[in-house]
Design a protein around this motif. Structure first.
Motif, PDB file in Angstrom:
ATOM      1  N   ALA A   1      -0.646   9.866  -9.853  1.00  0.00           N
ATOM      2  CA  ALA A   1      -0.243   8.463  -9.857  1.00  0.00           C
ATOM      3  C   ALA A   1       1.148   8.296  -9.247  1.00  0.00           C
ATOM      4  O   ALA A   1       1.403   7.330  -8.523  1.00  0.00           O
ATOM      5  N   GLY A   2       2.049   9.237  -9.513  1.00  0.00           N
ATOM      6  CA  GLY A   2       3.389   9.167  -8.940  1.00  0.00           C
ATOM      7  C   GLY A   2       3.387   9.284  -7.437  1.00  0.00           C
ATOM      8  O   GLY A   2       4.088   8.549  -6.738  1.00  0.00           O
ATOM      9  N   VAL A   3       2.589  10.192  -6.924  1.00  0.00           N
ATOM     10  CA  VAL A   3       2.486  10.350  -5.470  1.00  0.00           C
ATOM     11  C   VAL A   3       1.867   9.090  -4.850  1.00  0.00           C
ATOM     12  O   VAL A   3       2.347   8.582  -3.838  1.00  0.00           O
ATOM     13  N   GLY A   4       0.813   8.601  -5.483  1.00  0.00           N
ATOM     14  CA  GLY A   4       0.196   7.367  -4.985  1.00  0.00           C
ATOM     15  C   GLY A   4       1.153   6.195  -5.038  1.00  0.00           C
ATOM     16  O   GLY A   4       1.241   5.403  -4.084  1.00  0.00           O
ATOM     17  N   TYR A   5       1.908   6.092  -6.124  1.00  0.00           N
ATOM     18  CA  TYR A   5       2.892   5.011  -6.258  1.00  0.00           C
ATOM     19  C   TYR A   5       3.963   5.108  -5.177  1.00  0.00           C
ATOM     20  O   TYR A   5       4.359   4.106  -4.587  1.00  0.00           O
ATOM     21  N   TYR A   6       4.419   6.308  -4.906  1.00  0.00           N
ATOM     22  CA  TYR A   6       5.459   6.514  -3.894  1.00  0.00           C
ATOM     23  C   TYR A   6       5.007   6.013  -2.524  1.00  0.00           C
ATOM     24  O   TYR A   6       5.768   5.356  -1.813  1.00  0.00           O
ATOM     25  N   PHE A   7       3.769   6.316  -2.152  1.00  0.00           N
ATOM     26  CA  PHE A   7       3.289   5.902  -0.841  1.00  0.00           C
ATOM     27  C   PHE A   7       2.904   4.419  -0.798  1.00  0.00           C
ATOM     28  O   PHE A   7       3.117   3.749   0.215  1.00  0.00           O
ATOM     29  N   ILE A   8       2.354   3.906  -1.877  1.00  0.00           N
ATOM     30  CA  ILE A   8       1.908   2.509  -1.878  1.00  0.00           C
ATOM     31  C   ILE A   8       3.078   1.540  -2.023  1.00  0.00           C
ATOM     32  O   ILE A   8       3.026   0.429  -1.510  1.00  0.00           O
ATOM     33  N   LYS A   9       4.159   1.950  -2.698  1.00  0.00           N
ATOM     34  CA  LYS A   9       5.268   1.019  -2.920  1.00  0.00           C
ATOM     35  C   LYS A   9       5.961   0.609  -1.628  1.00  0.00           C
ATOM     36  O   LYS A   9       6.695  -0.371  -1.610  1.00  0.00           O
ATOM     37  N   GLN A  10       5.731   1.329  -0.557  1.00  0.00           N
ATOM     38  CA  GLN A  10       6.345   0.987   0.716  1.00  0.00           C
ATOM     39  C   GLN A  10       5.591  -0.116   1.443  1.00  0.00           C
ATOM     40  O   GLN A  10       6.023  -0.558   2.501  1.00  0.00           O
ATOM     41  N   THR A  11       4.486  -0.556   0.898  1.00  0.00           N
ATOM     42  CA  THR A  11       3.705  -1.626   1.504  1.00  0.00           C
ATOM     43  C   THR A  11       3.849  -2.894   0.670  1.00  0.00           C
ATOM     44  O   THR A  11       4.428  -2.883  -0.409  1.00  0.00           O
ATOM     45  N   GLU A  12       3.298  -3.976   1.154  1.00  0.00           N
ATOM     46  CA  GLU A  12       3.290  -5.233   0.409  1.00  0.00           C
ATOM     47  C   GLU A  12       2.124  -5.308  -0.566  1.00  0.00           C
ATOM     48  O   GLU A  12       2.016  -6.242  -1.348  1.00  0.00           O
ATOM     49  N   PHE A  13       1.261  -4.316  -0.536  1.00  0.00           N
ATOM     50  CA  PHE A  13       0.076  -4.303  -1.385  1.00  0.00           C
ATOM     51  C   PHE A  13       0.443  -4.140  -2.862  1.00  0.00           C
ATOM     52  O   PHE A  13      -0.056  -4.855  -3.722  1.00  0.00           O
ATOM     53  N   LEU A  14       1.334  -3.201  -3.167  1.00  0.00           N
ATOM     54  CA  LEU A  14       1.661  -2.894  -4.553  1.00  0.00           C
ATOM     55  C   LEU A  14       2.294  -4.067  -5.302  1.00  0.00           C
ATOM     56  O   LEU A  14       1.853  -4.377  -6.413  1.00  0.00           O
ATOM     57  N   PRO A  15       3.296  -4.758  -4.759  1.00  0.00           N
ATOM     58  CA  PRO A  15       3.852  -5.883  -5.518  1.00  0.00           C
ATOM     59  C   PRO A  15       2.822  -6.960  -5.853  1.00  0.00           C
ATOM     60  O   PRO A  15       2.844  -7.519  -6.947  1.00  0.00           O
ATOM     61  N   ALA A  16       1.924  -7.223  -4.929  1.00  0.00           N
ATOM     62  CA  ALA A  16       0.890  -8.233  -5.193  1.00  0.00           C
ATOM     63  C   ALA A  16      -0.026  -7.791  -6.322  1.00  0.00           C
ATOM     64  O   ALA A  16      -0.340  -8.573  -7.228  1.00  0.00           O
ATOM     65  N   VAL A  17      -0.444  -6.529  -6.298  1.00  0.00           N
ATOM     66  CA  VAL A  17      -1.337  -6.018  -7.344  1.00  0.00           C
ATOM     67  C   VAL A  17      -0.633  -6.019  -8.690  1.00  0.00           C
ATOM     68  O   VAL A  17      -1.206  -6.421  -9.710  1.00  0.00           O
ATOM     69  N   ILE A  18       0.621  -5.593  -8.727  1.00  0.00           N
ATOM     70  CA  ILE A  18       1.375  -5.543  -9.980  1.00  0.00           C
ATOM     71  C   ILE A  18       1.544  -6.940 -10.565  1.00  0.00           C
ATOM     72  O   ILE A  18       1.376  -7.144 -11.767  1.00  0.00           O
ATOM     73  N   GLN A  19       1.852  -7.911  -9.738  1.00  0.00           N
ATOM     74  CA  GLN A  19       2.003  -9.277 -10.235  1.00  0.00           C
ATOM     75  C   GLN A  19       0.690  -9.824 -10.765  1.00  0.00           C
ATOM     76  O   GLN A  19       0.656 -10.465 -11.820  1.00  0.00           O
ATOM     77  N   ILE A  20      -0.392  -9.561 -10.073  1.00  0.00           N
ATOM     78  CA  ILE A  20      -1.696 -10.031 -10.539  1.00  0.00           C
ATOM     79  C   ILE A  20      -2.053  -9.383 -11.869  1.00  0.00           C
ATOM     80  O   ILE A  20      -2.510 -10.053 -12.803  1.00  0.00           O
ATOM     81  N   LEU A  21      -1.844  -8.078 -11.989  1.00  0.00           N
ATOM     82  CA  LEU A  21      -2.132  -7.394 -13.253  1.00  0.00           C
ATOM     83  C   LEU A  21      -1.258  -7.905 -14.388  1.00  0.00           C
ATOM     84  O   LEU A  21      -1.730  -8.095 -15.515  1.00  0.00           O
ATOM     85  N   ALA A  22       0.009  -8.129 -14.114  1.00  0.00           N
ATOM     86  CA  ALA A  22       0.914  -8.623 -15.148  1.00  0.00           C
ATOM     87  C   ALA A  22       0.515 -10.015 -15.619  1.00  0.00           C
ATOM     88  O   ALA A  22       0.462 -10.282 -16.828  1.00  0.00           O
ATOM     89  N   PHE A  23       0.228 -10.907 -14.688  1.00  0.00           N
ATOM     90  CA  PHE A  23      -0.168 -12.256 -15.062  1.00  0.00           C
ATOM     91  C   PHE A  23      -1.526 -12.275 -15.762  1.00  0.00           C
ATOM     92  O   PHE A  23      -1.727 -13.007 -16.725  1.00  0.00           O
ATOM     93  N   ALA A  24      -2.442 -11.469 -15.282  1.00  0.00           N
ATOM     94  CA  ALA A  24      -3.761 -11.411 -15.927  1.00  0.00           C
ATOM     95  C   ALA A  24      -3.640 -10.887 -17.350  1.00  0.00           C
ATOM     96  O   ALA A  24      -4.279 -11.408 -18.269  1.00  0.00           O
ATOM     97  N   GLY A  25      -2.815  -9.867 -17.537  1.00  0.00           N
ATOM     98  CA  GLY A  25      -2.604  -9.331 -18.886  1.00  0.00           C
ATOM     99  C   GLY A  25      -1.953 -10.347 -19.806  1.00  0.00           C
ATOM    100  O   GLY A  25      -2.327 -10.485 -20.974  1.00  0.00           O
TER     101      GLY A  25
END
Length: 77
Positions: free
Chosen positions: A42-66
């Protein structure tokens, strides 16, 4: 945003480990090994994905949905 992202990734790792523990009935050593391996992946995946705009959108959606699920939908169950 970084703290929220890491919290969501940690929660996902916890859910995966709990699923594996329930499914395969791992002992303490097996659970610890699963936590370490899944956390590294998960850490390796997070490191590579955080450099894109994909991760912030997913995190916000998960946070709001939760939040919506916890504060609104749970009241009607």
């Amino acid at each position: 945003m970084e703290i929220l992202s890491l919290t969501v990734v940690g929660a996902i790792v916890s859910v995966i480990v709990q699923f594996l523990k329930n499914k395969y009935g791992t002992n303490t050593q097996g659970t610890l090994t699963a936590v370490i391996v899944i956390s590294i992946v998960a850490g390796v995946g997070y490191y590579f994905i955080k450099q894109t705009e994909f991760l912030p959108a997913v995190i916000q959606i998960l946070a709001f949905a939760g939040a919506i699920y916890t504060y609104i939908l749970k009241r009607f169950e």
